[in-house]
Design an enzyme around this catalytic site. Sequence first.
Site, PDB file in Angstrom:
ATOM      1  N   HIS A 194       0.851  -1.195   0.000  1.00 48.40           N
ATOM      2  CA  HIS A 194       0.000   0.000   0.000  1.00 48.40           C
ATOM      3  C   HIS A 194       0.881   1.237   0.000  1.00 48.40           C
ATOM      4  CE1 HIS A 194      -2.936   2.984   0.937  1.00 48.40           C
ATOM      5  NE2 HIS A 194      -2.521   3.174   2.164  1.00 48.40           N
TER       6      HIS A 194
ATOM      7  N   HIS B 123       0.915   5.828  -1.111  1.00 48.44           N
ATOM      8  CA  HIS B 123       0.192   7.026  -1.559  1.00 48.44           C
ATOM      9  C   HIS B 123       0.940   7.619  -2.758  1.00 48.44           C
ATOM     10  CE1 HIS B 123      -2.201   7.691   2.410  1.00 48.44           C
ATOM     11  NE2 HIS B 123      -1.814   6.439   2.297  1.00 48.44           N
TER      12      HIS B 123
ATOM     13  N   ASP C  23      -0.092  -5.397 -20.655  1.00 49.40           N
ATOM     14  CA  ASP C  23       0.983  -6.343 -20.323  1.00 49.40           C
ATOM     15  C   ASP C  23       0.910  -6.799 -18.870  1.00 49.40           C
ATOM     16  OD1 ASP C  23       2.335  -6.464 -22.781  1.00 49.40           O
ATOM     17  OD2 ASP C  23       3.601  -4.737 -22.322  1.00 49.40           O
TER      18      ASP C  23
ATOM     19  N   HIS D 262      -8.650   7.503  -1.285  1.00 51.93           N
ATOM     20  CA  HIS D 262      -7.547   7.059  -0.447  1.00 51.93           C
ATOM     21  C   HIS D 262      -6.277   6.775  -1.270  1.00 51.93           C
ATOM     22  CE1 HIS D 262      -6.458   4.473   3.306  1.00 51.93           C
ATOM     23  NE2 HIS D 262      -5.377   4.733   2.618  1.00 51.93           N
TER      24      HIS D 262
ATOM     25  N   TYR E 233       6.393 -14.470 -23.791  1.00 50.18           N
ATOM     26  CA  TYR E 233       7.280 -13.386 -23.398  1.00 50.18           C
ATOM     27  C   TYR E 233       8.200 -13.910 -22.299  1.00 50.18           C
ATOM     28  CZ  TYR E 233       8.797  -8.869 -21.509  1.00 50.18           C
ATOM     29  OH  TYR E 233       9.546  -7.804 -21.059  1.00 50.18           O
TER      30      TYR E 233
END
Lengths: 232, 232, 232, 232
Positions: free
Chosen positions: A94, A96, A119, A168, A226
């Site tokens: 997580h 910001h 991708d 958020h 790939y």
Amino acid sequence: MHEELKKAVCDANIELQRKKLVIYSWGNVSGIDRSAGIVAIKPSGVSYDDLTADKIVLLDLAGKIVEGQLRPSSDTPTHFELYRNFDSIAGICHTHSVNATAWAQACREIPCLGTTHADNFYGPIPVTEPIAPDEIKNDYELNTGKAIIKRFVDINPAQMPAVLVANHGPFTWGNSAGEAVETMVILEEIAGLALKTLVINPKQKQISKALLDKHYLRKHGESAYYGQGPEE
Amino acid sequence: MHEELKKAVCDANIELQRKKLVIYSWGNVSGIDRSAGIVAIKPSGVSYDDLTADKIVLLDLAGKIVEGQLRPSSDTPTHFELYRNFDSIAGICHTHSVNATAWAQACREIPCLGTTHADNFYGPIPVTEPIAPDEIKNDYELNTGKAIIKRFVDINPAQMPAVLVANHGPFTWGNSAGEAVETMVILEEIAGLALKTLVINPKQKQISKALLDKHYLRKHGESAYYGQGPEE
Amino acid sequence: MHEELKKAVCDANIELQRKKLVIYSWGNVSGIDRSAGIVAIKPSGVSYDDLTADKIVLLDLAGKIVEGQLRPSSDTPTHFELYRNFDSIAGICHTHSVNATAWAQACREIPCLGTTHADNFYGPIPVTEPIAPDEIKNDYELNTGKAIIKRFVDINPAQMPAVLVANHGPFTWGNSAGEAVETMVILEEIAGLALKTLVINPKQKQISKALLDKHYLRKHGESAYYGQGPEE
Amino acid sequence: MHEELKKAVCDANIELQRKKLVIYSWGNVSGIDRSAGIVAIKPSGVSYDDLTADKIVLLDLAGKIVEGQLRPSSDTPTHFELYRNFDSIAGICHTHSVNATAWAQACREIPCLGTTHADNFYGPIPVTEPIAPDEIKNDYELNTGKAIIKRFVDINPAQMPAVLVANHGPFTWGNSAGEAVETMVILEEIAGLALKTLVINPKQKQISKALLDKHYLRKHGESAYYGQGPEE
């Protein structure tokens, strides 16, 4: 105990700062050892400059601290809700970071505007519904997790390893703490690409299903060609 | 064999990371030795941190690997289509650098809005037509090359060493792998300039033919007087 | 005398450059020792490269220089007006950092568009009224301080440690010179987030009172549970 | 001969790269020794990585090379036109730095939107008229200089040390090559500030004459009180 997990989670947290996705103590990364039933997570409010593996907090699946002198991240209940519901994942991140957070604050999903996005993510990056006032007041961090799970009722988290929590910021996940961070770096990149694309052409539509399938599936799934093959 | 070509191609690939045009294993650069009939290209999905000259893959003009333990870039058929059709070029570069990719995702050519652009590209940067669903399903990377060639039917690739593949990103080329990378750096710069110019003045028109000619031709062609002369 | 204060103020000033909030001699940070009645502030027009603790100017509360060979920052009267009126603060920072200054130049408060903002500021970042021509001509820097105080008549500076001076730029404050700088770094970050959020969605509204309260109060005040507790 | 001038001009050119205002060989800085009648300027098309003081080209006021093995910058006639007409200046800088160039490409003057601008430039940054086709074909670089001079018929170059050449980019000047570069750094900063200000508030007007006078004159002219006094 669990030295390897603690080191991996510590390294993944520090990588956030190296990639310029966080400042000060913002953001957090966790990892889970499902066989041992242990979650390792960043302590709350600790600066990345001061973070070492021995400060990583270990919790059991009931959320009880089993090792560590510090409080775990205040977002711990969100991580737990994701681990409980997304069986395939073993790391969560997580931040910001500015571009992804701007989309989250704008309460807009990130449309799939190009192959860079395709991708890595199999469709637009979903955004949660806003969390209701009473769900904010009590068990807010748990309810944040529930809002994510609710949004994913029809989405496979293995093919869509990212979400924007409305008002958020982003959460990402993967097979390890490190992979969750790598996905966050990529999310930030495609969030910036999408913003600039729409500044240039506000009416630009998402890419075709054919192009999305080609790019996502040439890197992921059974027919992927790939990279250097499945041992990667 | 072909140590010089492999080193030049490896260095050009690593330069992409140094110039912040790529993250992780994104992007690829190739070079061709036309007299030997050999193409050298980055291996698929390998991080720039781990790239060394001995990992560069060598192929003959039929596309057969003649040296190297790793799979070549998945974009190899696109590079080959360009080498087959653009006789004058000896190096090709592909990235997902943010400003140029935003224009490609917006499916908009980059208009020539100033002398910085005109110093390097003789007109607007062209964008390909979208690739049709059946051309995506089969031989996608070859068809990407064909879409570029089709767009250049009336354009001289020596005077326009760059293209935007719609919904995807930029390719650049030049007399060597290194020159292709330098052109990518410049393309990224003028893509950013054009975006900001149109934010300031959305109605700004392209520069005059007289100014385009003056700037392009004072650096390129017979009457060039920029720099230290033809030996450069 | 007051070596500790001078060093703290010097370090906080140099941190501005390290965080890329200033160029050349722009910006200034001060600190106050309320028990001693001494303010320490950056000298005017001195480059951060040349700044050392012995160049920090000390003034008494009447504004008289008590130590230092150099003139204090021309913004000194603004700092004094804030120290006189905001009892709870012990450090002040002023910069022309790009995102916060753009909002100040636009004469727009920064709306609270997300939890990153709410974690740090208890509401929108206020902007002052423009300063009248006669208040500009005489005692301009003092009147800048007065415009801030006037804007804060109904705002608690402990919960809102930042302001945008219209047509000018941001000031931040805190419990120390260093904390004022940290708040400036965060203000710059949320100013950039808000700008990008409104580019993506020009109609985006501020977050709910419930979400603002939750995020601000989980980090600040009596019931805070973010971080490692009150000893931090 | 003129070792000090050559070193100052070389250092000022290299500073352009350090401040990230140029890539490759873009941009150029010159300086003049008026008593000796000598101009020192960057050689054309030479990378900043390879630039040393002995490569700086010296010319007399008739434009004849008096020292140096390399061709001078192709923009040399523009510099000469400015030195001939602006008696007070002794250094000139030209770049394609992104924010200032975007305004030049947009053919828009940079309005004075804040005190950061007013601290350094006494009004909006002027933009030249486009150069006519026949003036482009012959003596283009000289005519670029003439377009600047024409635009400054009512402007004092000592109070406005910068101009935007339409469709092209910025020139700045000052008392030395180094000061011209410092002004370019500041121009780039205020160009970025103005762009973001107008994204936030497209209707924002310029600051008042009172505020412009206060900020410009507190740093410049007889009653200046910013900095450490006239010896600076």
